[in-house]
Design a protein around this motif. Structure first.
Motif, PDB file in Angstrom:
ATOM      1  N   ARG A  29       0.828  -1.204   0.000  1.00  0.00           N
ATOM      2  CA  ARG A  29       0.000   0.000   0.000  1.00  0.00           C
ATOM      3  C   ARG A  29       0.861   1.252   0.000  1.00  0.00           C
ATOM      4  N   ALA A  39     -10.434  -7.199 -13.355  1.00  0.00           N
ATOM      5  CA  ALA A  39     -10.933  -6.312 -12.302  1.00  0.00           C
ATOM      6  C   ALA A  39     -11.844  -7.079 -11.344  1.00  0.00           C
ATOM      7  N   VAL A  54     -12.007  -5.011  -7.852  1.00  0.00           N
ATOM      8  CA  VAL A  54     -11.919  -3.565  -8.053  1.00  0.00           C
ATOM      9  C   VAL A  54     -12.714  -3.173  -9.298  1.00  0.00           C
ATOM     10  N   LYS A  55     -12.841  -1.852  -9.523  1.00  0.00           N
ATOM     11  CA  LYS A  55     -13.513  -1.355 -10.722  1.00  0.00           C
ATOM     12  C   LYS A  55     -12.656  -1.667 -11.942  1.00  0.00           C
ATOM     13  N   ILE A 101      -3.584  -0.387  -8.382  1.00  0.00           N
ATOM     14  CA  ILE A 101      -4.960  -0.012  -8.075  1.00  0.00           C
ATOM     15  C   ILE A 101      -4.955   1.417  -7.540  1.00  0.00           C
ATOM     16  N   GLN A 133      -7.871   4.534  -6.509  1.00  0.00           N
ATOM     17  CA  GLN A 133      -9.287   4.858  -6.317  1.00  0.00           C
ATOM     18  C   GLN A 133     -10.167   3.644  -6.634  1.00  0.00           C
ATOM     19  N   ASN A 134      -9.721   2.480  -6.156  1.00  0.00           N
ATOM     20  CA  ASN A 134     -10.414   1.205  -6.318  1.00  0.00           C
ATOM     21  C   ASN A 134     -10.608   0.825  -7.793  1.00  0.00           C
ATOM     22  N   ARG A 135      -9.730   1.332  -8.681  1.00  0.00           N
ATOM     23  CA  ARG A 135      -9.774   1.021 -10.111  1.00  0.00           C
ATOM     24  C   ARG A 135      -8.410   0.473 -10.533  1.00  0.00           C
ATOM     25  N   LEU A 136      -8.434  -0.523 -11.402  1.00  0.00           N
ATOM     26  CA  LEU A 136      -7.219  -1.071 -11.996  1.00  0.00           C
ATOM     27  C   LEU A 136      -6.666  -0.054 -12.986  1.00  0.00           C
TER      28      LEU A 136
END
Length: 177
Positions: A9, A34, A39-40, A77, A79-82
């Motif tokens: 992280r 995803a 994740v999104k 990753i 903002q919770n997006r690949l």
């Protein structure tokens, strides 16, 4: 099938380690990988330098080094997006060197993801007492990649000519302290 994934992280991004299962999902497409990662989906997929041949090569690294999954591929990753991929080209060699690489999907360029991913990989590598040097390679035309490496403290140390890729630039950063 549930596979334990490693996580690193950062302040803006997180890295999730690749597994055989994630490579299989990635072969299906961006939505599938995803979903596998929880994740999104990415804006587009795959990022540059992440083709089926690369994934097959990474599968081979996982098979050859099953006890060192952290020295293969990672997913970026934000903002919770690949948003991209990064990783190592294997565990440390006999001289204590590891090589990193990274690629961010084009729609996510210029957001600092490559810099943070490279920094997380470096920090992970230097937590391993076997690692004394982290290297990276890029091409002269890839100015953004060179800037990522410079921001992470890498020094351009030369290069070589590859018959398929042309001129290749080599960068290094040694263990701090």
């Amino acid at each position: 099938m549930t596979v334990s994934m490693l996580v690193e992280r950062g302040q803006v991004i997180s890295l999730i380690s690749a597994t055989a299962e994630t490579f299989d999902a990635e072969d299906v497409g961006g939505e599938a990988i995803a979903e596998c990662l929880g994740v999104k989906p990415p804006v587009s997929w795959p990022p540059e330098h992440n083709d089926p041949a690369t994934r097959d090569w990474m599968r081979g690294l996982l098979a050859d080094h099953p006890d060192e999954p952290g020295y293969v591929g990672w997913y970026m990753i934000a903002q919770n997006r690949l948003v991209g991929v990064c990783g190592f080209k294997g565990p440390p060699n006999i001289w204590g060197e590891v090589e990193i690489g990274y690629s961010v999907v084009e729609a996510e360029h210029r957001k600092g993801y490559g810099v943070e991913a490279a920094g997380l990989l470096m920090a992970r590598a230097f937590r391993d007492p076997r690692v004394s040097l982290v290297t990276a390679e890029t091409m002269p035309a890839r100015i953004a990649s060179q800037k990522v490496l410079a921001r992470c403290g890498f020094t351009h140390v030369g290069g070589y000519f590859d018959p398929e890729q042309g001129q290749v630039m080599r960068f290094e950063v040694g263990r701090p302290g």
